[in-house]
Design a protein around this motif. Structure first.
Motif, PDB file in Angstrom:
ATOM      1  N   LYS A  45      -5.408   1.080 -15.163  1.00  0.00           N
ATOM      2  CA  LYS A  45      -5.839   0.642 -13.838  1.00  0.00           C
ATOM      3  C   LYS A  45      -6.413  -0.775 -13.967  1.00  0.00           C
ATOM      4  O   LYS A  45      -5.801  -1.641 -14.579  1.00  0.00           O
ATOM      5  CB  LYS A  45      -6.807   1.644 -13.232  1.00  0.00           C
ATOM      6  N   TRP A 622      -1.179  -2.443 -12.330  1.00  0.00           N
ATOM      7  CA  TRP A 622      -2.487  -2.640 -11.714  1.00  0.00           C
ATOM      8  C   TRP A 622      -2.954  -4.057 -12.036  1.00  0.00           C
ATOM      9  O   TRP A 622      -2.864  -4.511 -13.181  1.00  0.00           O
ATOM     10  CB  TRP A 622      -3.497  -1.641 -12.269  1.00  0.00           C
ATOM     11  N   HIS A 645      -2.152  -7.924  -2.556  1.00  0.00           N
ATOM     12  CA  HIS A 645      -2.445  -6.524  -2.250  1.00  0.00           C
ATOM     13  C   HIS A 645      -3.936  -6.336  -2.491  1.00  0.00           C
ATOM     14  O   HIS A 645      -4.406  -6.534  -3.613  1.00  0.00           O
ATOM     15  CB  HIS A 645      -1.637  -5.588  -3.146  1.00  0.00           C
ATOM     16  N   GLY A 647      -7.578  -5.112  -3.451  1.00  0.00           N
ATOM     17  CA  GLY A 647      -8.080  -4.127  -4.391  1.00  0.00           C
ATOM     18  C   GLY A 647      -9.042  -3.150  -3.747  1.00  0.00           C
ATOM     19  O   GLY A 647      -9.335  -2.091  -4.316  1.00  0.00           O
ATOM     20  N   GLU A 648      -9.556  -3.487  -2.564  1.00  0.00           N
ATOM     21  CA  GLU A 648     -10.475  -2.632  -1.819  1.00  0.00           C
ATOM     22  C   GLU A 648     -10.380  -3.026  -0.350  1.00  0.00           C
ATOM     23  O   GLU A 648      -9.920  -4.128  -0.028  1.00  0.00           O
ATOM     24  CB  GLU A 648     -11.911  -2.796  -2.325  1.00  0.00           C
ATOM     25  N   GLY A 664      -4.496  -5.526  -6.148  1.00  0.00           N
ATOM     26  CA  GLY A 664      -4.601  -4.140  -6.576  1.00  0.00           C
ATOM     27  C   GLY A 664      -3.403  -3.758  -7.421  1.00  0.00           C
ATOM     28  O   GLY A 664      -3.532  -3.210  -8.514  1.00  0.00           O
ATOM     29  N   THR A 665      -2.214  -4.037  -6.911  1.00  0.00           N
ATOM     30  CA  THR A 665      -0.971  -3.927  -7.672  1.00  0.00           C
ATOM     31  C   THR A 665      -0.284  -5.283  -7.633  1.00  0.00           C
ATOM     32  O   THR A 665      -0.162  -5.897  -6.572  1.00  0.00           O
ATOM     33  CB  THR A 665      -0.033  -2.860  -7.076  1.00  0.00           C
ATOM     34  N   THR A 682       2.992  -0.243  -4.404  1.00  0.00           N
ATOM     35  CA  THR A 682       1.595   0.040  -4.712  1.00  0.00           C
ATOM     36  C   THR A 682       1.367   1.522  -5.012  1.00  0.00           C
ATOM     37  O   THR A 682       2.211   2.366  -4.725  1.00  0.00           O
ATOM     38  CB  THR A 682       0.686  -0.411  -3.547  1.00  0.00           C
ATOM     39  N   GLU A 685      -3.456   5.777  -4.550  1.00  0.00           N
ATOM     40  CA  GLU A 685      -4.909   5.740  -4.396  1.00  0.00           C
ATOM     41  C   GLU A 685      -5.423   4.365  -3.983  1.00  0.00           C
ATOM     42  O   GLU A 685      -6.627   4.166  -3.845  1.00  0.00           O
ATOM     43  CB  GLU A 685      -5.586   6.174  -5.692  1.00  0.00           C
ATOM     44  N   GLN A 686      -4.545   3.413  -3.779  1.00  0.00           N
ATOM     45  CA  GLN A 686      -4.928   2.058  -3.396  1.00  0.00           C
ATOM     46  C   GLN A 686      -4.751   1.850  -1.890  1.00  0.00           C
ATOM     47  O   GLN A 686      -4.134   2.668  -1.201  1.00  0.00           O
ATOM     48  CB  GLN A 686      -4.072   1.039  -4.168  1.00  0.00           C
TER      49      GLN A 686
END
Length: 820
Positions: A45, A622, A645, A647-648, A664-665, A682, A685-686
């Motif tokens: 990750k 990731w 993308h 990450g949060e 994130g990805t 992606t 879980e993202q």
């Protein structure tokens, strides 16, 4: 406040207690390890594996054991989600610090039944239902989330859910939990509030949709706009802060009257420059809720046009930082270098010394200019302050093999340079003194530092920047190299440092559009992407090339100025034309950075646009803080676009990657000249969207229709074509500056060009499409370049030539191409 709760959704509304903090000091001990040029190329990750002794000891005491529950629930404020599934209190702590917090909410169940919930956190957590402990988890893995499922025997009506969570914070800490309602009775979330629930809902709506009336302020009033007026008077606190290393905070209090839909905070000319976080807290009848917004402020009008002569720009740089920068050792350096020593300058040093004495993370950033100041202008520093500086220098921890209990980040290339530079120069300064942690004399400490500096230079000359092409880290490398160029007692080190400075300046110039770096970056933050004019590299461009502005907080700028003034540094004048490209031909710049050339970088620019990307870089893995594609149009630095993308989903949070900073990805990314394709795939879980920074107000014209977006600034223009329809965000922190595509698999086709009308761009490039071949190649028929084939090995075939990332060299290659 009552909110629907559907199976599979997170429970997002909470009452929240204060964060209890206490230092976690362990016995001093050395560590094993070396600089890690690959640390952010994550294997699991986005987990960074290096572990400090404090974490090892903490884990031995607490991991997989019931958390040490302390304190009691006492509501201090309310947590409202604003799109985030987590209750997220992440931040930055400069010393190892134990954190603990209580949170509470209620589930209103229509009938009695069993609910299954999933709790996720990085630290420890204990879960209670109606006062009965249900279970706990204690992974205590730094910044790596673990999850556990629990059954809740809900009763019909209200059910109290209480969570205690804690962790050990070391530097950047992901301090959050997420509680998902996987299945169970029909239910809602019911959070008690001390005011009418509908009024609390309007406050949530106000914070949800609140945004500034501009994407950057160079003059005029800083103004907040509400999506709709509030029905009651509310007290407003606005706390203005800088990035996580800034020591400044400015608080302003207002009353927002019922019916008001805007709040004028004050003139931007009076506000501190840089990208600033504005934490907006609304209070009404005991109900307290907050949200953070971010905005760039630059005092461009006051600064005016840069002087023509370099000698005058050097003086201007030192004047600007001496009078307008944040109070720290960098500003003190500029003041001493320009004859402004005295009581206030000493006070600036004294204010920062505790962080050096206590070995805070990033103290090395402050120490380098302090050693330089003490060495050259020690007589201009008051004796008490000078003596305290010497004691701080002697007591500092200069590398991980010396005993200590701090969490200074030794592993990254930029920090390693500053630690070794500090040891080398500090030891030379205090040659006959004993350095407390190593037990060496200053002369011996200097010799060790010199050997490590030479090894660092060997690595840099072979592979350059591990944190490739990064706007926040050019200045940190320049900080160390300028100190070596000016103060090194060894001619070989001084000469190599000067060559390193010139090389970094060349990379900046090649990657710049009208002086502003516009390129793929190995590590980026929201505060370095969403800002332009106030970035330190803008000040570097102003100093070197007369194109740029100053921010408030800098790292290397005054040191670079003094090197130019006093230490024989010469940056080739030919780089002016490179950084501020005005030629009819276009520049194609291909190069590589990082050990074994792990980052192949492609950059293409004309006088009207620039675009840079990372070629064949970690596709579909990731990510961390990488920005894979970045472009600018025209001559306004704010007319910038990048695609990532997130990450949060929390904006202006502390994640790495964050909402804007990093990926994130990482996508499959290709670029040939002004054409690029990004394919994102992606993980579940993202966050379920990718997005582009698309600041509508900064373009001369733009349009977004279905899956086609067009924009123009002056003669620079672009087209974005999505695989799904675009959503232009209309409210919230990124109102009118964010373009989203929803879905796990999204494609972005990007085309930059020269045009005076977006209609011309649409007519010429609007039909661009990707044809996928059986061998995995992506083929686009481009009106200017003909058939462009992007192959699975990252290479591009077009116009009778092949551009292959495996052939990119650290030295780089420039090709001047005719405009189509």
């Amino acid at each position: 406040m009552n909110r629907a709760l559907r199976p599979g959704e997170a429970i997002r509304y909470w009452q929240l207690g204060a964060i209890a903090e206490e230092r976690f000091d362990v016995p001093d001990a050395p560590m094993k390890g070396e600089m890690d040029p690959f640390f952010f190329l994550t294997k699991h990750k986005n987990f960074i594996p290096h572990e400090y002794p404090c974490r090892t000891i903490f884990a031995e005491r607490h991991r997989r054991k019931r958390p040490d529950v302390r304190g009691a629930f006492d509501a201090a404020r309310w947590w409202l989600p604003f799109g985030s599934p987590r209750l997220d209190l992440s931040g930055f702590w400069f010393r190892p610090t134990r954190l603990a917090t209580w949170a509470r909410t209620f589930i209103a169940a229509e009938k009695t039944g069993t609910a299954k919930v999933r709790l996720g956190t990085c630290g420890g957590a204990v879960l209670w239902l109606n006062g009965t402990e249900i279970g706990w988890m204690a992974p205590y893995s730094r910044n790596l989330e673990a999850k556990a499922e629990f059954d809740l025997q809900l009763q019909a009506g209200l059910n109290e859910i209480t969570i205690f969570f804690d962790d050990l914070a070391e530097r950047d800490a992901r301090y959050f939990f997420q509680l998902d309602y996987l299945e169970g009775p029909v239910a809602s979330v019911a959070v008690p509030v001390p005011i009418d629930g509908k009024v609390a809902g309007t406050i949530e709506t106000a914070l949800e949709g609140m945004h500034f009336d501009r994407t950057a302020y160079f003059d005029g009033d800083i103004t907040l706009l509400l999506a709709e007026p509030l029905p009651v008077d509310v007290d407003v606190n606005v706390a203005v802060e800088g990035d996580f290393m800034s020591t400044e905070r400015f608080d302003y209090d207002f009353v927002l009257k019922a019916g008001d839909a805007r709040l004028v905070i004050g003139p931007s000319e009076n506000a501190p420059a840089d990208f600033r976080h504005f934490r907006i807290t609304l209070k009404a009848g005991g109900f307290v809720a907050s949200r953070s917004l971010g905005i760039e402020i630059c005092h461009a009008d006051r600064q005016g046009t840069a002087p023509v002569a370099l000698v005058d720009r050097i003086a201007e740089t030192l004047d600007e930082i001496s009078e307008f920068s944040e109070r720290d050792t960098v500003r003190a350096f500029a003041r001493l270098a320009s004859g402004r020593g005295g009581r206030d300058t000493d006070a600036m040093i004294e204010e920062i010394l505790p962080s050096i004495e206590d070995c805070h993370d990033c103290a090395d950033f402050s120490l380098v200019p302090l050693i330089w100041s003490r060495t050259v202008w020690g007589k201009d520093i008051g004796e008490p302050t000078r003596n305290r500086i010497d004691q701080a220098i002697l007591g500092f921890r200069y590398w991980m093999d010396e005993p200590g209990n701090d969490v200074q980040w030794y592993f990254s290339e930029n920090h390693a340079l500053l630690f070794h530079t500090s040891a080398y120069l500090a030891g030379h300064l205090l040659a006959d003194k004993t350095f407390v942690r190593s037990g060496r004399t200053g002369a011996a400490q200097s010799a060790v530092g010199a050997a490590r500096v030479r090894a660092w230079l060997d690595h840099f000359e072979a592979w350059e920047m591990a944190e490739f092409n990064s706007a926040p880290y050019f200045p940190i490398d320049l900080k160390g190299l300028t100190a070596l160029a000016a103060l090194s007692p060894d001619a070989d080190i001084a000469d190599r440092a000067k060559k390193g400075i010139v090389r970094l300046c060349e990379v900046i110039a090649r990657s710049a559009h009208h002086g502003m770096v516009t390129a793929a970056q190995g590590r980026s933050y929201e505060h370095t992407l969403c800002a332009g004019r106030s970035l330190e590299l803008s000040g570097v461009a102003r100093l070197l090339w007369g194109a740029g502005w100053y921010g408030r907080r800098v790292h290397a700028l005054p040191q670079l100025a003094v090197c130019l003034r006093d230490h024989g540094l010469s940056v080739p004048e030919s780089l002016v034309a490179v950084a501020c490209h005005q030629a009819d031909e276009h520049q194609e710049w291909r190069f590589a950075q990082g050990e074994n050339r792990f980052a192949a970088l492609y950059h293409y620019k004309s006088r009207d646009f620039a675009m840079g990307s990372a070629a064949h870089y970690r596709w579909n893995e990731w990510g961390y803080q990488e920005t894979v594609l970045h472009l600018r149009l025209g001559e306004r630095p704010e007319a910038a676009v990048w695609i990532n993308h997130p990450g949060e989903t929390i904006q202006f949070g502390y994640g790495r990657p964050s909402f804007w900073g990093g990926c994130g990805t990482l996508p499959r990314a290709h670029q040939y000249r002004g054409l690029a394709v990004l394919d994102f795939s992606t993980f579940d879980e993202q966050p379920d969207f990718t997005h582009a920074w698309f600041p509508v107000a900064e373009f001369d014209e733009s349009s977004v229709v279905d899956n086609l977006a067009l924009a123009r600034s002056a003669r620079g223009a672009m087209m974005l074509r999505g695989s799904t329809d675009f959503v232009l965000v209309k409210d919230g922190p990124s109102a009118n500056a964010e373009l989203r595509q929803y879905g796990r698999k999204t494609r972005w086709i990007v085309r930059v060009c020269e045009a005076l009308d977006v209609a011309v761009v649409e007519a010429r490039f609007g039909a661009l499409a990707v044809e996928e071949k059986e061998d995995g190649s992506l083929v686009i028929e481009d009106p200017d370049y003909g058939t462009v084939t992007f192959r699975p090995d990252g290479s591009a075939d077009a116009e009778g030539r092949t551009v292959s990332p495996k052939d990119f060299t650290v030295a780089g290659e420039v090709t001047m191409l005719a405009a189509n």
